[in-house]
Design a protein around this motif. Structure first.
Motif, short mmCIF file in Angstrom:
data_model
loop_
_atom_site.label_atom_id
_atom_site.label_comp_id
_atom_site.label_asym_id
_atom_site.label_seq_id
_atom_site.Cartn_x
_atom_site.Cartn_y
_atom_site.Cartn_z
N SER A 59 0.83 -1.21 0.00
CA SER A 59 0.00 0.00 0.00
C SER A 59 0.85 1.26 0.00
O SER A 59 0.46 2.28 -0.56
CB SER A 59 -0.94 0.01 1.22
N ILE A 60 2.04 1.19 0.61
CA ILE A 60 2.92 2.36 0.67
C ILE A 60 3.75 2.49 -0.61
O ILE A 60 3.87 3.58 -1.17
CB ILE A 60 3.88 2.26 1.88
N ALA A 61 4.30 1.37 -1.07
CA ALA A 61 5.20 1.39 -2.23
C ALA A 61 4.47 1.28 -3.56
O ALA A 61 5.10 1.35 -4.62
CB ALA A 61 6.21 0.25 -2.11
N ASP A 62 3.14 1.14 -3.51
CA ASP A 62 2.34 0.96 -4.72
C ASP A 62 2.83 -0.25 -5.52
O ASP A 62 3.03 -0.18 -6.73
CB ASP A 62 2.39 2.22 -5.59
N TYR A 73 4.57 11.85 7.53
CA TYR A 73 4.13 13.14 6.98
C TYR A 73 5.07 14.26 7.42
O TYR A 73 5.45 15.13 6.63
CB TYR A 73 2.71 13.42 7.43
N ILE A 74 5.45 14.24 8.71
CA ILE A 74 6.37 15.26 9.22
C ILE A 74 7.73 15.16 8.52
O ILE A 74 8.35 16.17 8.17
CB ILE A 74 6.55 15.12 10.74
N LEU A 75 8.19 13.93 8.31
CA LEU A 75 9.44 13.74 7.59
C LEU A 75 9.38 14.34 6.19
O LEU A 75 10.32 14.98 5.72
CB LEU A 75 9.78 12.25 7.48
N ASP A 105 12.91 13.22 3.92
CA ASP A 105 12.92 12.06 3.03
C ASP A 105 13.78 12.31 1.80
O ASP A 105 14.57 11.46 1.38
CB ASP A 105 11.50 11.68 2.62
N VAL A 106 13.66 13.51 1.23
CA VAL A 106 14.47 13.85 0.04
C VAL A 106 15.94 13.92 0.42
O VAL A 106 16.81 13.42 -0.31
CB VAL A 106 14.00 15.20 -0.56
N PHE A 115 10.31 3.85 6.89
CA PHE A 115 11.45 3.62 6.01
C PHE A 115 11.10 3.33 4.55
O PHE A 115 11.92 3.59 3.67
CB PHE A 115 12.31 2.47 6.55
N THR A 116 9.90 2.82 4.30
CA THR A 116 9.54 2.54 2.90
C THR A 116 9.57 3.80 2.04
O THR A 116 10.15 3.77 0.94
CB THR A 116 8.17 1.86 2.82
N PRO A 117 8.98 4.92 2.48
CA PRO A 117 9.06 6.14 1.64
C PRO A 117 10.49 6.66 1.47
O PRO A 117 10.77 7.38 0.50
CB PRO A 117 8.21 7.16 2.42
N LEU A 118 11.38 6.32 2.39
CA LEU A 118 12.77 6.77 2.29
C LEU A 118 13.59 5.89 1.35
O LEU A 118 14.41 6.40 0.56
CB LEU A 118 13.43 6.76 3.67
N PHE A 119 13.37 4.58 1.41
CA PHE A 119 14.21 3.65 0.67
C PHE A 119 13.72 3.33 -0.74
O PHE A 119 14.53 3.11 -1.64
CB PHE A 119 14.36 2.34 1.46
#
Length: 427
Positions: free
Chosen positions: A166-169, A295-297, A303-304, A345-349
């Motif tokens: 769901s996070i990584a699509d 969201y805060i990250l 994240d970027v 970590f998923t949105p970061l990696f």
């Protein structure tokens, strides 16, 4: 400044022993308040309900309560006992066979529950005393059950794969397929360790079962064994989506429990629903808090910055990147539950993995295997605490006993990380 407030408050609450969802959510809210200092409180908090709603109302996440409900029903139906009797009839006569039963049944039950702690709780009450009676040390018995339960988040259907997808699509059905071989490899590694450790004990064996007894045990366990076949076969055959498969699992479990095994009574449905709702609410509370943290990250552009730094640090080398990912996730697994770690970590990696042309399904399996090991690494290894409660030992004792099992799991992790074929062979 915001980054410092976020992580400092996070660390303080973590050290104070606050529940995971509390320190994730509280550190995020504190950062939001500092960021919006001088503004009306309602303006600062306006984004909160939208973030929480968006993170918890995804259609694909509906699979979580249904899989939990299906697993709860099948456990109440006595499927764990039937699976154990089947495994005992097949390998119980081998020296060290009781430990093999523990691992084999963990793999079977993993395909029903989709949860590590649930697997330990359902099987541990029977298997830990059985291993102790067979001659195994109580600490090792509890440790083996804890690590065996961790297979529950790798072998499909897995709640963690649903969250990652769901996070990584990413395709959840494909992720499920990707977890089959690594999950079986984890089971095989535990078998080797159990047999090696068992050489130092005076182990007892069960009488060799006759083929008629094995046939009876298989017949009793058949309907439970059929559940993952229906779920996975339906998904891969295009009959239903993973979310619909989760609903089918709940209905199937109810049918088997009431009409086939006749061990679930209508009057018990209320308590079953309450148990499933309790576990679901815990998972979704963590999901909401972790999504707020993520969201805060994102708002702080952390994240970027992390993604850019990772690419620069690794020099575009996927071998080094995967090594960094493993180290970070293994460390995070000592302090975070798997759902929280996935949201953070998923949105970061994943963006870095895409940039390095790493298959997202393979990368997801690597993350899930990492987090499965995190279930048995102190100080916050959830499976360890469940097993300790059943065996009546402390965390310090089980932490020593689990070391060889963790080493074996790390070998599997290394193979899964650098041999993508193991994750993608069946996809």
């Amino acid at each position: 400044m915001l980054v410092g407030i976020l992580f400092l408050s996070f660390a303080v609450l973590l050290l104070l022993g606050a529940p995971i969802a509390i320190y994730l959510g509280s550190s995020s809210l504190l950062t939001m308040l500092v960021q919006g200092a001088g503004k009306p409180i309602d303006a600062i908090m306006a984004a909160l309900p939208r973030i929480v709603s968006a993170s918890t109302s995804k259609f694909v996440l509906l699979a979580i309560p249904f899989f939990i409900l299906g697993g709860t029903i099948m456990e109440r139906a006595g499927i764990s006992r039937r699976l154990i009797e089947l495994a005992e009839s097949l390998v119980g006569h081998i020296k060290g066979g009781v430990a093999l039963v523990c691992i084999i049944v963990s793999c079977f039950f993993a395909a029903i529950s989709g949860s590590g702690p649930a697997t330990v709780a359902a099987l541990g009450l029977i298997m830990i005393p059985a291993m102790v009676k067979a001659g195994y040390d109580p600490a090792f018995s509890a440790a083996l059950m804890a690590v065996g339960g961790a297979i529950g988040v790798i072998i499909p259907p897995s709640i963690n794969f649903v969250v990652y997808g769901s996070i990584a699509d990413a395709s959840i059905g494909t992720l499920f397929i990707g977890g089959i071989i690594p999950g079986l490899m984890m089971g095989a590694a535990l078998v080797i360790v159990a047999l090696w450790v068992g050489r130092r004990y005076d182990l007892k064996t069960l009488p060799r079962a006759t083929w008629s007894l094995r046939g009876k045990a298989f017949k009793d366990a058949f309907w439970g064994l059929l559940m993952p076949i229906i779920i996975l076969g339906g998904i891969y055959g295009g009959v239903f989506t993973p979310t619909e498969a989760a609903a089918v699992s709940a209905v199937y479990g109810l049918f088997v429990g009431i009409f086939i095994y006749r061990s679930v009574k209508i009057k018990e449905l209320y308590s079953i629903m309450v148990d499933a709702a309790s576990v679901t609410s815990t998972v979704m509370f963590i999901t909401a808090a972790a999504s707020l943290f993520a969201y805060i990250l994102t708002r702080a552009r952390i994240d970027v910055a992390i993604s850019t730094s990772l690419i620069e640090l690794t020099g575009g080398n996927f071998v080094i990147f995967l090594l960094v990912v493993n180290l970070v996730l293994l460390l995070a697994g000592c302090f975070l539950d798997s759902t929280s770690a996935l949201f953070i970590f998923t949105p970061l990696f994943v963006p870095v993995a895409r940039a390095l042309n790493i298959d997202i399904v393979h990368f997801g399996v690597v993350m899930i295997v990492n987090l499965a090991i995190g279930l048995v690494t102190p100080p916050v290894g959830v499976n360890l605490f469940v097993a300790c409660g059943i065996a009546g030992i402390d965390v310090k004792t089980i932490s020593r006993a689990v070391v060889p099992l963790i080493i074996a799991s790390l070998v599997v992790l290394a193979l899964v990380t650098y041999v993508p074929f193991l994750s993608l062979a069946l996809t």
